[in-house]
Design a protein around this motif. Structure first.
Motif, PDB file in Angstrom:
ATOM      1  N   ASP A 150      17.003 -13.265   2.646  1.00  0.00           N
ATOM      2  CA  ASP A 150      17.378 -13.596   1.244  1.00  0.00           C
ATOM      3  C   ASP A 150      16.826 -15.002   0.814  1.00  0.00           C
ATOM      4  O   ASP A 150      16.334 -15.288  -0.114  1.00  0.00           O
ATOM      5  N   LEU A 151      16.656 -16.088   1.916  1.00  0.00           N
ATOM      6  CA  LEU A 151      16.031 -17.169   1.631  1.00  0.00           C
ATOM      7  C   LEU A 151      14.602 -17.405   1.887  1.00  0.00           C
ATOM      8  O   LEU A 151      14.040 -18.581   1.855  1.00  0.00           O
ATOM      9  N   GLY A 152      14.036 -16.212   2.244  1.00  0.00           N
ATOM     10  CA  GLY A 152      12.469 -16.174   2.316  1.00  0.00           C
ATOM     11  C   GLY A 152      11.988 -16.662   3.573  1.00  0.00           C
ATOM     12  O   GLY A 152      10.749 -17.000   3.682  1.00  0.00           O
ATOM     13  N   MET A 153      13.004 -16.668   4.644  1.00  0.00           N
ATOM     14  CA  MET A 153      12.485 -17.409   5.986  1.00  0.00           C
ATOM     15  C   MET A 153      11.986 -16.008   6.836  1.00  0.00           C
ATOM     16  O   MET A 153      12.408 -14.984   6.693  1.00  0.00           O
ATOM     17  N   THR A 154      11.444 -16.192   7.899  1.00  0.00           N
ATOM     18  CA  THR A 154      11.133 -15.312   8.868  1.00  0.00           C
ATOM     19  C   THR A 154      12.285 -14.850   9.556  1.00  0.00           C
ATOM     20  O   THR A 154      12.839 -15.651  10.504  1.00  0.00           O
ATOM     21  N   PRO A 155      12.763 -13.471   9.837  1.00  0.00           N
ATOM     22  CA  PRO A 155      13.962 -13.299  10.439  1.00  0.00           C
ATOM     23  C   PRO A 155      13.691 -13.633  11.746  1.00  0.00           C
ATOM     24  O   PRO A 155      12.756 -13.281  12.416  1.00  0.00           O
ATOM     25  N   SER A 156      14.912 -14.044  12.497  1.00  0.00           N
ATOM     26  CA  SER A 156      14.610 -14.497  13.990  1.00  0.00           C
ATOM     27  C   SER A 156      14.879 -13.058  14.846  1.00  0.00           C
ATOM     28  O   SER A 156      15.152 -12.135  14.409  1.00  0.00           O
ATOM     29  N   PRO A 157      14.134 -13.025  15.953  1.00  0.00           N
ATOM     30  CA  PRO A 157      14.013 -11.949  16.719  1.00  0.00           C
ATOM     31  C   PRO A 157      15.445 -11.371  17.138  1.00  0.00           C
ATOM     32  O   PRO A 157      16.489 -12.077  17.408  1.00  0.00           O
ATOM     33  N   PRO A 158      15.521 -10.108  17.156  1.00  0.00           N
ATOM     34  CA  PRO A 158      16.889  -9.358  17.573  1.00  0.00           C
ATOM     35  C   PRO A 158      17.470  -9.667  18.925  1.00  0.00           C
ATOM     36  O   PRO A 158      16.373  -9.790  19.752  1.00  0.00           O
ATOM     37  N   PRO A 159      18.576  -9.910  19.305  1.00  0.00           N
ATOM     38  CA  PRO A 159      18.977 -10.160  20.625  1.00  0.00           C
ATOM     39  C   PRO A 159      18.626  -8.862  21.663  1.00  0.00           C
ATOM     40  O   PRO A 159      18.306  -7.812  21.236  1.00  0.00           O
ATOM     41  N   ASP A 160      18.879  -8.921  22.805  1.00  0.00           N
ATOM     42  CA  ASP A 160      18.586  -7.897  23.857  1.00  0.00           C
ATOM     43  C   ASP A 160      19.391  -6.817  23.644  1.00  0.00           C
ATOM     44  O   ASP A 160      19.078  -5.646  23.929  1.00  0.00           O
ATOM     45  N   SER A 161      20.692  -7.131  23.349  1.00  0.00           N
ATOM     46  CA  SER A 161      21.596  -6.066  23.430  1.00  0.00           C
ATOM     47  C   SER A 161      21.502  -5.332  22.052  1.00  0.00           C
ATOM     48  O   SER A 161      21.705  -5.905  20.949  1.00  0.00           O
ATOM     49  N   LEU A 162      21.610  -4.102  21.940  1.00  0.00           N
ATOM     50  CA  LEU A 162      21.563  -3.165  20.815  1.00  0.00           C
ATOM     51  C   LEU A 162      22.764  -3.276  20.092  1.00  0.00           C
ATOM     52  O   LEU A 162      22.798  -3.106  18.778  1.00  0.00           O
ATOM     53  N   THR A 163      23.827  -3.721  20.979  1.00  0.00           N
ATOM     54  CA  THR A 163      25.360  -3.796  20.226  1.00  0.00           C
ATOM     55  C   THR A 163      25.440  -4.969  19.425  1.00  0.00           C
ATOM     56  O   THR A 163      25.711  -4.901  18.343  1.00  0.00           O
ATOM     57  N   ASP A 164      24.656  -5.901  19.988  1.00  0.00           N
ATOM     58  CA  ASP A 164      24.790  -7.387  19.319  1.00  0.00           C
ATOM     59  C   ASP A 164      23.787  -7.193  18.164  1.00  0.00           C
ATOM     60  O   ASP A 164      23.799  -8.030  17.015  1.00  0.00           O
ATOM     61  N   THR A 165      22.839  -6.261  18.218  1.00  0.00           N
ATOM     62  CA  THR A 165      21.752  -6.135  16.945  1.00  0.00           C
ATOM     63  C   THR A 165      22.424  -5.745  16.058  1.00  0.00           C
ATOM     64  O   THR A 165      22.229  -6.127  14.751  1.00  0.00           O
TER      65      THR A 165
END
Length: 64
Positions: free
Chosen positions: A30-45
């Protein structure tokens, strides 16, 4: 113990006041930033605290 008491008095919920990848990545987009990479855990993602019932009757985010 004191920290938990102060959080309870302030109405802070340990479940709903945590940062989650789902909420953070949405805010970044929403702020036009590049999203950070997802965490290793699928549940946390894919976990979203807004969808979780924490079980606290005093929680402001609790849904009826």
């Amino acid at each position: 113990m004191l920290t938990r008491l102060l959080a309870r008095i302030a109405g802070r919920c340990p479940t709903h006041d945590r940062a989650s990848y789902a909420v953070t990545s949405c805010l970044e987009r929403d702020l036009g930033m590049t999203p950070s990479p997802p965490p290793d855990s699928l549940t946390d993602t894919f976990s979203d605290p807004a969808l979780i019932d924490c079980g606290n009757t005093w929680c402001r985010t609790r849904r009826p």
